[in-house]
Scaffold this active site. Structure first.
Site: not given
Length: 725
Positions: A492, A572, A656, A691
């Site tokens: 991430y 993301s 999203d 999302h």
């Protein structure tokens, strides 16, 4: 701490050990990887002639038209892409077997911790494969529970989910929010908790909001004015805090904060103290840092008083004792500390340290009249219990090394609940007595997974600039490190988010196949506090990609895997991570799996609330230097014609409205046009999905079957690795 939200346990969250399984034999050496012999014809994507100019530099944007999520042309493109993608996925011989195994392992009862409100004990339960967890209640621990709220009945296809529940002070009324199709826009429904009857009109157009009750009279919530154009992609810039008084129409709701140019912020929230004395207001222009205000609700015409008037740091009130405020802050304390101050003079020059900063990151909670300080040490938890004078009561004895969550409750509760999990231990819920300090197992659902057959190890590797980065690597015991193990490297690296050990059903299925699952704690995350976060932001964002590349190189150099058996995955901001890594080092991995990614870095800030991400990214408009830096790694702008990219499965949702799907659409179009190799470059677009939050279990299982199937198939497997034993 005032409890306002019932946590709904998502599929795969809190689970525990099942009966032990027979030790599985070693998987054999997999076949030599080869590209599946599947000829692909991608849909033709029209190229426009849009050109933007940044500081004198012209940048072509030929796929700008894909940003229009309401156009018939975009809809037809989505349909055509999905047809190609699912035709390909349908050819994977073990895809159905993966789906079946995921379904089998997912099918167990999941319970949340209980929460007492208005003389009832509330909890959520999922029987196993229900798309959404159901809220139950009972009068006592031994009583038969009744269904209180069933989100599976919100919509026929299970895509409308429960997004939050907040009871009034007496527990007699409930405001709950729902999300339709995964959207961040919410509706709020108010019911009589005793009769379950709706008692007033539904509130609409609520976004990025908590719900915080003022006694039993009404509640505070936040939202934006509904944007012109597409509600899924149009920019939302000025957040406002409202007060809704029960029995009045939403049109009469009073704006408390955010209506004026001086009060303009992108994220505003309000929270009422447990004693209903104060309203605390947070206001921030970005996802990091923020101002802090307060109102004394005991006064007839309360004013908004400033606690912190700048956005250089993050501070929030965790509790109060009469007029004494307890504030968590990273001001002059990058790893956070707790300070106290009197509400009459609440500004920082009057703060006094209660629990000082340590070398580990602090995430505290309150309950039972105590403060519970959870510290993160190399991404794993330890917890200390303090009284309200700052005196250490005890270090809480945890069930093992891993991640805990919970310890929150109201002042008079003597039994609190917490969860415990790690990568090889399915999570369980424990009841903790605040006076004795003893824990007892509250719930341990049965899962057909034996953690004794798996191991997690933490290593520290060296990134490009010499920084030491931790990584936890999990796999089946006895795995031979011969460079031929299918491996997913997940990352991430942003927004102060910490990746701590937690069990996942999907990852368990991956490891059953002999797969390795590796998670590095990249810079940009919050594992080592503000400095670690800042080291992966703006003009230092490349550090994050370098950390991820170095993690892959470590796994290869130490024979956990090799290029031919390595997949990189992230969602993301992690989708940006994958997109940047695969365009910078396409030689490093066999498979790339960017999910709901931020991929057009020159325009991300023009969609929905994207401008609020500027603390981490900067924007292409703020300076020529920043523009050039961002353009240098933006995945959409760094796809090179004639380059051979890894097999790529881009995933996104057509609804999203946080990271709009145009990011993924444009990246897919660039790759399909310029990719010179034979590996497939596909995009899987989930319809009526957002999302990720609230996604139905049935869709989650299908997604993982497709992702894992695509990954193994492109590593050269024609049947599941465990079937080759």
């Amino acid at each position: 701490m005032k409890k306002t939200i019932i946590t709904v346990i998502a599929a795969g969250a809190l689970i525990s050990c099942g009966s032990s399984q027979q030790q599985q034999p070693e998987p054999p050496v997999p076949p030599t990887p080869q590209t599946p012999s599947t000829a692909l014809e991608y849909p033709e994507t029209r190229k426009g002639n849009t050109v933007d100019t940044y500081f004198g530099t012209q940048v072509q944007d030929p796929y700008r038209w894909l940003e229009d999520d309401r156009s018939a042309e975009t809809e037809a493109w989505v349909k055509a892409q999905n047809e190609v993608t699912f035709d390909y996925l349908d050819q994977i011989p073990f895809r159905d077997e993966l789906k079946q195994r995921l379904t089998e392992l997912w099918n167990y009862e999941k319970l949340s911790a209980p929460n007492e409100e208005g003389g009832w004990i509330y909890f959520s339960k999922n029987d196993g494969l229900q798309n959404q967890s159901v809220i139950y209640r009972k009068k006592s621990e031994d009583a038969t529970p009744e269904v209180f709220l069933d989100p599976n009945k919100f919509s026929e296809d299970g895509t409308t989910s429960l997004a939050g529940m907040n009871f009034s002070e007496d527990g007699k009324k409930l405001a709950y929010s729902i999300s339709e199709g995964g959207s961040d826009w919410r509706k709020v429904i108010v019911i009589d908790a005793e009769t379950k009857e709706v008692i007033e009109d539904t509130l609409v157009n609520v976004k990025f909001s908590g719900l915080s009750w003022k006694g039993n009279e009404g509640f505070y919530y936040s939202s934006y004015d509904k944007p012109e154009g597409s509600e899924l992609s149009a920019k939302t810039d000025q957040h406002k805090l409202y007060y809704h008084e029960l029995g009045t129409p939403q049109s009469e709701d009073k704006v408390i904060f955010g209506a004026t140019p001086e009060q303009k912020h992108r994220y505003i929230g309000g929270n009422v103290s447990e004693d209903n004395r104060y309203l605390f207001i947070s206001a921030r222009s970005s996802t990091s840092g923020g101002k802090l205000f307060m109102m004394d609700l005991t006064k007839d015409n309360p004013t908004i008083d400033t606690i912190v008037g700048h956005e250089k740091n993050e501070s929030y009130v965790i509790d109060n004792r009469d007029s004494k405020l307890f504030i968590v802050t990273n001001m002059d304390a990058p790893n956070r500390k707790i300070v106290t101050v009197d509400a009459a003079n609440p500004t920082p020059e009057n703060w006094k340290d209660l629990i000082p900063e340590t070398e580990n990151v602090l995430s505290p909670s309150t309950g039972g009249g105590y403060i519970f300080a959870e510290y993160m040490q190399d991404a794993v938890s330890n917890v200390k219990q303090y009284d309200y004078e700052g005196k250490l009561v005890r270090e809480v004895e945890l069930p093992g090394i891993g991640t805990v969550g919970g310890f929150g409750g109201e002042k008079d509760e003597k039994d609190l609940y917490y969860s415990f999990t790690n990568y090889v231990t399915p999570g369980s819920i424990y009841k903790y007595n605040v006076e004795s300090g003893t824990s007892e197992l509250y719930n341990s659902p049965k899962v057909a997974f034996n953690p004794d057959e798996y191991t997690s190890e933490q290593v520290f590797y060296t990134s490009k600039d010499g920084t030491k980065v931790p990584m936890i690597i999990t796999y089946k015991k006895g795995t031979t490190m011969n460079g031929k193990n299918p491996t997913i490297l997940y990352g991430y690296g942003g927004f102060n988010v910490s990746l701590t050990p937690s069990f996942s059903i999907a990852n368990a299925v991956w490891m059953e196949q002999g797969g390795i699952y590796a998670v590095p704690n990249l810079r940009g995350g919050g594992e080592y506090g503000k400095e670690w976060h800042d080291a992966g932001t703006k003009m230092q964002k490349q550090n994050v990609f370098d950390d991820f590349i170095a993690a892959a190189e470590y796994l290869i150099e130490n024979d956990y895997t090799s290029r031919d058996y390595l997949a990189i995955r992230g969602g993301s901001n992690g989708g940006l991570l994958v997109g940047a890594t695969m365009t910078q080092r396409p030689d490093l991995m066999k498979v790339a799996l960017p999910a709901v990614g931020v991929l057009d870095m020159l325009r991300y800030h023009t969609f929905t609330a994207g401008a609020g991400w500027a603390y981490d990214y900067g924007t292409s408009e703020e300076s020529e230097e920043m523009f050039n830096y961002i353009k240098g790694y933006s995945p959409v702008h760094n796809v090179e014609k004639g380059e051979e990219y890894p097999a790529t499965l881009i995933t996104t949702g057509d609804h999203d409205d946080r990271v709009v799907p145009a990011h993924s659409f444009k990246f897919a179009a660039e790759l399909q046009e310029k990719h010179a190799g034979d590996e497939p470059v596909l995009i899987r677009i989930e319809t009526n999905a957002g999302h990720g939050a609230g996604t139905p279990v049935s869709k989650i299982i299908e997604q993982y079957a497709d992702i894992f199937g695509f990954t193994l198939y492109n590593m050269g497997f024609d049947r599941l690795p465990k079937d080759e034993q």
